[in-house]
Motif scaffolding. Sequence first.
Motif, PDB file in Angstrom:
ATOM      1  N   LYS A 178       0.833  -1.212   0.000  1.00 28.97           N
ATOM      2  CA  LYS A 178       0.000   0.000   0.000  1.00 28.97           C
ATOM      3  C   LYS A 178       0.864   1.256   0.000  1.00 28.97           C
ATOM      4  CE  LYS A 178      -3.955  -2.169   2.338  1.00 28.97           C
ATOM      5  NZ  LYS A 178      -4.751  -2.232   3.601  1.00 28.97           N
ATOM      6  N   PHE A 179       1.946   1.240   0.790  1.00 25.21           N
ATOM      7  CA  PHE A 179       2.872   2.376   0.847  1.00 25.21           C
ATOM      8  C   PHE A 179       3.509   2.620  -0.519  1.00 25.21           C
ATOM      9  CE2 PHE A 179       7.252   3.858   1.355  1.00 25.21           C
ATOM     10  CZ  PHE A 179       7.088   5.011   2.102  1.00 25.21           C
ATOM     11  N   LEU A 180       3.982   1.546  -1.142  1.00 25.36           N
ATOM     12  CA  LEU A 180       4.661   1.681  -2.434  1.00 25.36           C
ATOM     13  C   LEU A 180       3.674   2.026  -3.549  1.00 25.36           C
ATOM     14  CD1 LEU A 180       7.210  -1.285  -2.240  1.00 25.36           C
ATOM     15  CD2 LEU A 180       7.629   1.149  -1.826  1.00 25.36           C
ATOM     16  N   LYS A 181       2.443   1.569  -3.413  1.00 21.90           N
ATOM     17  CA  LYS A 181       1.419   1.906  -4.406  1.00 21.90           C
ATOM     18  C   LYS A 181       1.146   3.406  -4.385  1.00 21.90           C
ATOM     19  CE  LYS A 181      -2.860  -0.142  -6.185  1.00 21.90           C
ATOM     20  NZ  LYS A 181      -3.354   1.086  -6.784  1.00 21.90           N
ATOM     21  N   MET A 182       1.144   3.990  -3.202  1.00 21.85           N
ATOM     22  CA  MET A 182       0.974   5.441  -3.086  1.00 21.85           C
ATOM     23  C   MET A 182       2.148   6.175  -3.732  1.00 21.85           C
ATOM     24  SD  MET A 182      -1.873   6.310  -1.532  1.00 21.85           S
ATOM     25  CE  MET A 182      -1.517   7.948  -0.873  1.00 21.85           C
TER      26      MET A 182
END
Length: 334
Positions: A178-182
Amino acid sequence: MKKIILAGDAGATNTELALFSIENDGLKVLFSEKYKSAEHVSLYEIINKFISDKKVNPSAACIGVPGPVFGGKIISTNIPWEIDETELGNKLGIPNMKIVNDLEAAAAAIPNMNPGSLEIIYAGNGKTNYGNKMVIAPGTGLGMAILIHNKDGYSVIPTEGGHSDYAPVTDIEIELLKFLKMKFGRVSPERVISGLGILNIYEFLLTKKEFGNSENYFEKSEFKDIAAKISEEALNSGNDICIKVMDIFISSLAALCSSKVLGVNASGGVYLCGGIPRKILKLLSDGKFTEAYLNKGRLKYYIEPVPVYVVRESSAGLKGAALIAGRFIKSGIE
């Protein structure tokens, strides 16, 4: 007169070149040299300097370069060079020039590799298996290739699996996704399982409350290679955040390995190349990799017999490129 071939392994950090003579008992290294890739504007510049300094005219050449090769042309994902094998061969005066994916070159060396060049991370059933083999190389990026077993030995299939989709398994890996998707929009395995991936995991963990008081290496100008610093700290100290970074890196790598075993029926084993596995052998051998590797639920039995090795030979890509170039001579193209 003995034929001379040129082999090369071009990477984002270094480009290594070597000249080989073809002997009755195989290939013999005559000269080799490493160059800093970023200090040169093109692959042609590096090769031209090398063969001019050595005063040789190779009969054939093969260079492994990171990125997909189409019709002898490549725009590398990690090096700002556009390469056309026909144009390069003509400019250098080398009649038989081949550009291949760097993992295709490394994989070509594996079937004939000395067992002493391999470190067993997971022994599997302890037998020599001649099925398909999976080659995975976490370094600056993440390379992959498949060795398909056939009646003549093995055929190499280069892939761009490092740019497929990252598949998290644990809760913290889902948070990482989720962090990297952001940050990136789309997340590939290379965003996690590579030198750049180590930095991404570290950046993510710095946002976690439990690591709020951790030293931020991004603010330390004395650390030229932060990914290397993190892995060294995980190996040699009790630095909690660095240990956690490498735990996530290793569990993600292990899950990828067994997923590829399932995907290509790699009963012949998984071979880890690249600079990172050689440097973190101790971490790969402490049991966490094996636990994550075997975590395939109902298909655990399918994974259990399949061994995993680290290729200790740092010049596997160079030797594989030499083998590919040598086929030009043996096939009578000259």
